[in-house]
Design an enzyme around this catalytic site. Structure first.
Site, short mmCIF file in Angstrom:
data_model
loop_
_atom_site.label_atom_id
_atom_site.label_comp_id
_atom_site.label_asym_id
_atom_site.label_seq_id
_atom_site.Cartn_x
_atom_site.Cartn_y
_atom_site.Cartn_z
N CYS A 186 55.21 40.90 51.53
CA CYS A 186 55.13 42.20 50.89
C CYS A 186 56.12 42.31 49.73
O CYS A 186 56.77 41.35 49.37
CB CYS A 186 55.51 43.26 51.90
SG CYS A 186 55.08 42.82 53.56
N ARG A 195 52.18 42.26 45.10
CA ARG A 195 52.55 41.52 46.30
C ARG A 195 51.85 42.05 47.55
O ARG A 195 52.01 41.50 48.64
CB ARG A 195 54.06 41.59 46.52
CG ARG A 195 54.86 41.08 45.35
CD ARG A 195 56.32 41.26 45.61
NE ARG A 195 56.82 40.26 46.52
CZ ARG A 195 57.31 39.09 46.16
NH1 ARG A 195 57.37 38.79 44.89
NH2 ARG A 195 57.73 38.22 47.04
N TRP A 200 51.35 43.74 52.51
CA TRP A 200 50.10 42.99 52.56
C TRP A 200 50.02 42.41 53.96
O TRP A 200 50.84 41.56 54.32
CB TRP A 200 50.11 41.88 51.52
CG TRP A 200 48.80 41.18 51.36
CD1 TRP A 200 47.65 41.70 50.84
CD2 TRP A 200 48.50 39.82 51.69
NE1 TRP A 200 46.65 40.75 50.84
CE2 TRP A 200 47.14 39.60 51.35
CE3 TRP A 200 49.22 38.77 52.25
CZ2 TRP A 200 46.51 38.37 51.54
CZ3 TRP A 200 48.60 37.55 52.43
CH2 TRP A 200 47.26 37.35 52.07
N ASN A 216 60.55 41.57 54.39
CA ASN A 216 59.50 40.69 53.88
C ASN A 216 59.77 39.31 54.45
O ASN A 216 60.90 38.83 54.36
CB ASN A 216 59.56 40.70 52.35
CG ASN A 216 58.69 39.63 51.72
OD1 ASN A 216 57.68 39.23 52.28
ND2 ASN A 216 59.09 39.16 50.55
N GLY A 217 58.77 38.69 55.06
CA GLY A 217 58.97 37.36 55.63
C GLY A 217 58.34 37.27 57.01
O GLY A 217 57.46 38.06 57.35
N GLU A 223 38.00 26.92 38.48
CA GLU A 223 38.88 28.05 38.19
C GLU A 223 38.06 29.31 37.87
O GLU A 223 38.41 30.41 38.30
CB GLU A 223 39.85 27.68 37.05
CG GLU A 223 40.74 28.80 36.56
CD GLU A 223 41.61 29.46 37.64
OE1 GLU A 223 41.71 28.94 38.76
OE2 GLU A 223 42.17 30.53 37.35
N LYS A 271 38.17 32.89 39.91
CA LYS A 271 38.41 34.20 39.28
C LYS A 271 37.31 35.18 39.67
O LYS A 271 37.56 36.32 40.00
CB LYS A 271 38.42 34.10 37.74
CG LYS A 271 39.61 33.52 37.05
CD LYS A 271 40.87 34.31 37.15
CE LYS A 271 41.62 33.97 38.39
NZ LYS A 271 42.46 32.89 38.53
N GLU A 317 37.56 36.18 43.33
CA GLU A 317 38.71 37.05 43.58
C GLU A 317 38.47 38.48 43.11
O GLU A 317 38.62 39.42 43.86
CB GLU A 317 39.95 36.52 42.83
CG GLU A 317 40.62 35.33 43.44
CD GLU A 317 41.79 34.83 42.59
OE1 GLU A 317 42.84 34.56 43.16
OE2 GLU A 317 41.65 34.70 41.35
N HIS A 370 23.14 16.65 46.10
CA HIS A 370 23.68 16.36 47.43
C HIS A 370 23.95 17.64 48.22
O HIS A 370 24.89 17.69 49.01
CB HIS A 370 24.95 15.51 47.29
CG HIS A 370 24.70 14.22 46.57
ND1 HIS A 370 23.95 13.20 47.10
CD2 HIS A 370 25.05 13.81 45.32
CE1 HIS A 370 23.88 12.21 46.24
NE2 HIS A 370 24.53 12.56 45.13
N LYS A 430 49.24 38.58 45.25
CA LYS A 430 49.55 37.60 44.21
C LYS A 430 50.48 36.51 44.72
O LYS A 430 50.34 35.35 44.37
CB LYS A 430 50.20 38.31 43.03
CG LYS A 430 50.42 37.36 41.88
CD LYS A 430 50.51 38.08 40.59
CE LYS A 430 50.48 37.12 39.42
NZ LYS A 430 49.16 36.52 39.23
C1 G6P Z 1 47.65 33.58 45.50
C2 G6P Z 1 47.18 34.30 44.26
C3 G6P Z 1 46.54 33.32 43.29
C4 G6P Z 1 47.50 32.18 42.98
C5 G6P Z 1 48.00 31.50 44.26
C6 G6P Z 1 49.13 30.53 43.97
O1 G6P Z 1 46.56 33.12 46.20
O2 G6P Z 1 46.27 35.32 44.60
O3 G6P Z 1 46.19 33.99 42.09
O4 G6P Z 1 46.87 31.24 42.17
O5 G6P Z 1 48.52 32.48 45.16
O6 G6P Z 1 50.23 31.23 43.47
P1 G6P Z 1 51.41 30.59 42.64
O7 G6P Z 1 52.33 31.74 42.38
O8 G6P Z 1 52.03 29.54 43.51
O9 G6P Z 1 50.83 30.02 41.41
#
Ligand code: G6P
Length: 602
Positions: free
Chosen positions: A10, A35, A82, A108-109, A481, A485, A488, A504, A597
Site C-alpha cells: 500500500c 500503490r 491494495w 505497508n509490507g 507490451e 497495456k 491492464e 500452433h 503500480k
Molecule cells: C506492476 C505494475 C506494472 C509494472 C510491474 C513492474 O505489475 O502494474 O505496470 O510493469 O509492476 O514494476 P517495476 O516498478 O518493477 O517496473
C-alpha cells in the site's frame, strides 16, 4: 478462529507540522494512489481526541466526507490499501488502533509471524477487529505500554518482535511525535520548515517539501516538529539521539506529480516521452561506462524484470543477440529463483524496474548477489531499494510515473538498454542514431492527427473482448507490451504471439470478425502479408503497425522503421490505443481493476 492473514501492499503517509493534518494527509495519499486504491483512511490526533475515518474505495470519494468533519490537529497518519490477501473492506482498512484507541498505526509490507503474535496478544486480552497482519502492531505497542514501557521503548522493541517486511508509522494520543520504522518496505521522510512527511514515496509530499531523508533499515525514529530522533532499536547500528544527517534535495519538480491540463496521468506520461527519451539520449548517465565494463567481462548475462520491465528485459536480450551476437537470457523476476542454480561465476544480472521496489525483482537481485553475480540496475525511482541493492545503477530519469500502467519508463528502459549495448558495439554511434530517429518520429506519433487516427482504431476494437497481437523478433516484444497495456487499462483479453506460433494454437481463437493487430518492420513485410492472408481466410480483421500498410490492412498505423530502435516508437500508438480503449469502455486508465503500480510483496 480462521485467521486469514491480509498482506499489505500500500501507500502510507504521515504528517507532523503546523498545518491542519487532515487535508495534507488526504492530498499526500492521493498522490500515492498508484500503490493501491481499494480502501483508505486517516487518523488525526489533537486535544479533541483521536479522529479516525476509513473508507472502502478511492480517496476522491473519501475526501469530501473526511475534510468536512476533520479537526484541525496538526499530527496524523494515513493509508491507501491494495489488498493482496484479505478483503478490501472497512474492517481491513487502515489505520488500525489499539484496544483503547489511543495508538494508531499504518503499515505497508508483510508481517510473517502475525499469526503467532496475534494468538499471544489475544491470550493477553487484546481484541482484534480486522483480519490484517498489520493490526498486531498497535496491539504490540499497547501491550508494551501496559507493561510499563515508554512509547520510545515499545517502538524500539518492534524490530525484535516482527518478522517480515514493514514500513510503519505510528502515533499515540497525547504524544506530539510520529514513530516510524522500516525493513524491506519503502519509507522516506520529506523535510519542510518545521514539518515532516514520512511517506512511501517522494511524489506524495513533493508540493510541500523538497528535501528528503532516506531511512535506514530497522532503525526506529521519532519525528516531532523540531526534528527527528533516533531511538535505540534492536537493529539500530547507531546510538539514540538527534538525527543529524543533512536531508538530500529532491530533484523532481512539483509539475511532475500533477496532471496539469491532462485528464489522466496516463496520457500525460505518454505525451512526455519525446522529452524523457530526448533527455536520456542527450545526457547519458555516467554509470553506463562502468556498467558496460561489467558486461564486457561477463561470463553470462541475465536480465530480470516484472510486467513491463520484463518486456524491456526481452528487448535487452534481443538487442544483445542482434547487434552483438551475444547470448543472454531474460527472466521474469519471480521465476529467477528457479534458474539461480545455473548461475556460474562471472555472471552479470541486469535488473530492470520503474519503481525499484518490486519485491520479486529485489528478491532476484538478492539471490544473484548471494551467488556472487554482479548486478546492474536500470531504475527510474531515485533512492529506491533497488538503487541500494545493485552494484551499478543506471538512472532512467523519466520522472515520477503515477499512472499504474508503465509508459514513459518503458521507453526509457529501451533507450537505456540501447545506450548500454551500444558501448560494446564496434559501431558505437549506431544505437544512438537509431534511437534518435525513433525519438524524432514520436512527435508525429503523438500529434493530434495521429491521436485521432488511434481513436478511430479504438472505436473499431471497443466492442471486442478479445484481441490477438502478432509480431516477430523485436516486434514480438512490442506485441507483448501492447497486449499488457490493453489488458491492464482496457480490460480486454489481449494476447500476444510470435508470428510463427499462430499455427500452433492461437489460430483456434480466430473466428469471423476477430480483430488481430500485426506488427512488422521493412524486412518482414512479405511474411506479414502471408500471415495476414492466412488470418483473413479464417475470418480475422487485420489492423497493422509498421512502415507501410499490407494489402489486407483494415486500418494501418504507420511507424517509421528505425531498425532495432523501432521498438521505442512502435509502442507509442499502442499506449495511446490502450488509453483510448479504456475511455471508450468507461474505465479509469490510471486505476486499473485489481492492479497496483508498485508490487512490494512476493
Ligand atoms: C506492476 C505494475 C506494472 C509494472 C510491474 C513492474 O505489475 O502494474 O505496470 O510493469 O509492476 O514494476 P517495476 O516498478 O518493477 O517496473
Amino acid at each position: 478462529m480462521q485467521y486469514n492473514c491480509a498482506r499489505e501492499m500500500c501507500g502510507i503517509a504521515g504528517y507532523v507540522g503546523h498545518r491542519p493534518a487532515a487535508p495534507v494527509l488526504v492530498d499526500c495519499l492521493q498522490r500515492l494512489e498508484y500503490r493501491g486504491y481499494d480502501s483508505c483512511g486517516i487518523a488525526v490526533v489533537s486535544d479533541a481526541g483521536v479522529f479516525l475515518r476509513r473508507s472502502v474505495g478511492p480517496i476522491a470519494e473519501f475526501r469530501e466526507e473526511v475534510l468536512s468533519a476533520a479537526p484541525t490537529g496538526t499530527i496524523g497518519l494515513g493509508h491507501t490499501r491494495w489488498a493482496t490477501h484479505g478483503r478490501a473492506d472497512l474492517a481491513n482498512a487502515h489505520p488500525h488502533a489499539s484496544c483503547d484507541g489511543a495508538v494508531l498505526v499504518v503499515h505497508n509490507g508483510v508481517i510473517e509471524n502475525a499469526f503467532e503474535l496475534r494468538e499471544r496478544l489475544v491470550r493477553q486480552g487484546h481484541r482484534f477487529t480486522s483480519d490484517t497482519d498489520s493490526e498486531v502492531v498497535p496491539h504490540l505497542l499497547e501491550q508494551g505500554l501496559t507493561e510499563g514501557l515508554s512509547m520510545d521503548e515499545a517502538v524500539s522493541k518492534l524490530p525484535s518482535q516482527l518478522v517480515g517486511s514493514y514500513a510503519i508509522v505510528a502515533v499515540r494520543q497525547g504524544q506530539d511525535e510520529l514513530f516510524v520504522l522500516r525493513k524491506g518496505s519503502p519509507l522516506v521522510v520529506g523535510v519542510g520548515e518545521g514539518e515532516y512527511f514520512p511517506a512511501s514515496d517522494i511524489p506524495s509530499f513533493l508540493p510541500y517539501a523538497q528535501r528528503v531523508i532516506y531511512l535506514s533499515e530497522d532503525e526506529p525514529f521519532a519525528i516531532g516538529r523540531s526534528g527527528i530522533r533516533r531511538l535505540q532499536g534492536a537493529g539500530a547500528s547507531r546510538p539514540a539521539g538527534p538525527y543529524l544527517e543533512v536531508p538530500e534535495p529532491v530533484s523532481l519538480n512539483v509539475e511532475s506529480v500533477s496532471k496539469g491540463s491532462f485528464q489522466h496521468f496516463m496520457i500525460k506520461e505518454i505525451m512526455e516521452q519525446v522529452g524523457t527519451i530526448g533527455r536520456l539520449l542527450e545526457s547519458p548517465p555516467a554509470t553506463l561506462a562502468t556498467a558496460s565494463e561489467l558486461l564486457r567481462g561477463a561470463q553470462s548475462i541475465k536480465f530480470v524484470g516484472a510486467g513491463t520491465s520484463y518486456h524491456a528485459s526481452l528487448y535487452g536480450q534481443f538487442l544483445l543477440a542482434t547487434t552483438l551476437h551475444l547470448d543472454s537470457e531474460a527472466c521474469v523476476s519471480s521465476e529467477f529463483q528457479f534458474r539461480a542454480d545455473a548461475l556460474r561465476p562471472g555472471a552479470v544480472v541486469v535488473a530492470l524496474s520503474q519503481s525499484g521496489e518490486t519485491a520479486d525483482t529485489l528478491q532476484a537481485v538478492r539471490i544473484a548477489r548471494d551467488r556472487g553475480a554482479r548486478v546492474i540496475a536500470l531504475v527510474n525511482s531515485e533512492g529506491s531499494s533497488l538503487t541500494r541493492a545493485a552494484e551499478v545503477v543506471i538512472p532512467l530519469r523519466s520522472g515520477p510515473e503515477l499512472s499504474v500502467a508503465a509508459t514513459k519508463s518503458y521507453t526509457s528502459q529501451l533507450v537505456a538498454l540501447t545506450l548500454l549495448v551500444e558501448r560494446l558495439s564496434p559501431d558505437p554511434m549506431e544505437g544512438a542514431r537509431t534511437a534518435l530517429e525513433a525519438r524524432d518520429s514520436l512527435l508525429e506519433l503523438t500529434s493530434d492527427a495521429a491521436r485521432a487516427h488511434i481513436a478511430s482504431l479504438a472505436h473499431n476494437l471497443a466492442r471486442h473482448s478479445q484481441l490477438l497481437l502478432i509480431g516477430r523478433g523485436g516486434n514480438y516484444v512490442t506485441a507483448l507490451e501492447a497486449a499488457l497495456k490493453i489488458k491492464e487499462v482496457a480490460g480486454v483479453a489481449a494476447q500476444a504471439f510470435p508470428g510463427g506460433e499462430m499455427k500452433h494454437g492461437p489460430l483456434a481463437l480466430v473466428a469471423e470478425g476477430s480483430p488481430v493487430i500485426l506488427f512488422y518492420d521493412r524486412s518482414q513485410v512479405d511474411q506479414a502479408e502471408l500471415a495476414a492472408s492466412e488470418l483473413i481466410t479464417r475470418g480475422a480483421v487485420i489492423y497493422t503497425v509498421g512502415p507501410q500498410p499490407l494489402r489486407s490492412s483494415s486500418l494501418h498505423v504507420r511507424v517509421h522503421d528505425a531498425g532495432a530502435a523501432t521498438a521505442i516508437s512502435q509502442i507509442i500508438p499502442m499506449q495511446l490505443l490502450a488509453y483510448e480503449l479504456a475511455k471508450l469502455r468507461q474505465l479509469d486508465p490510471d486505476h486499473p481493476k485489481n492492479l497496483a503500480k508498485s508490487v512490494t510483496v512476493l
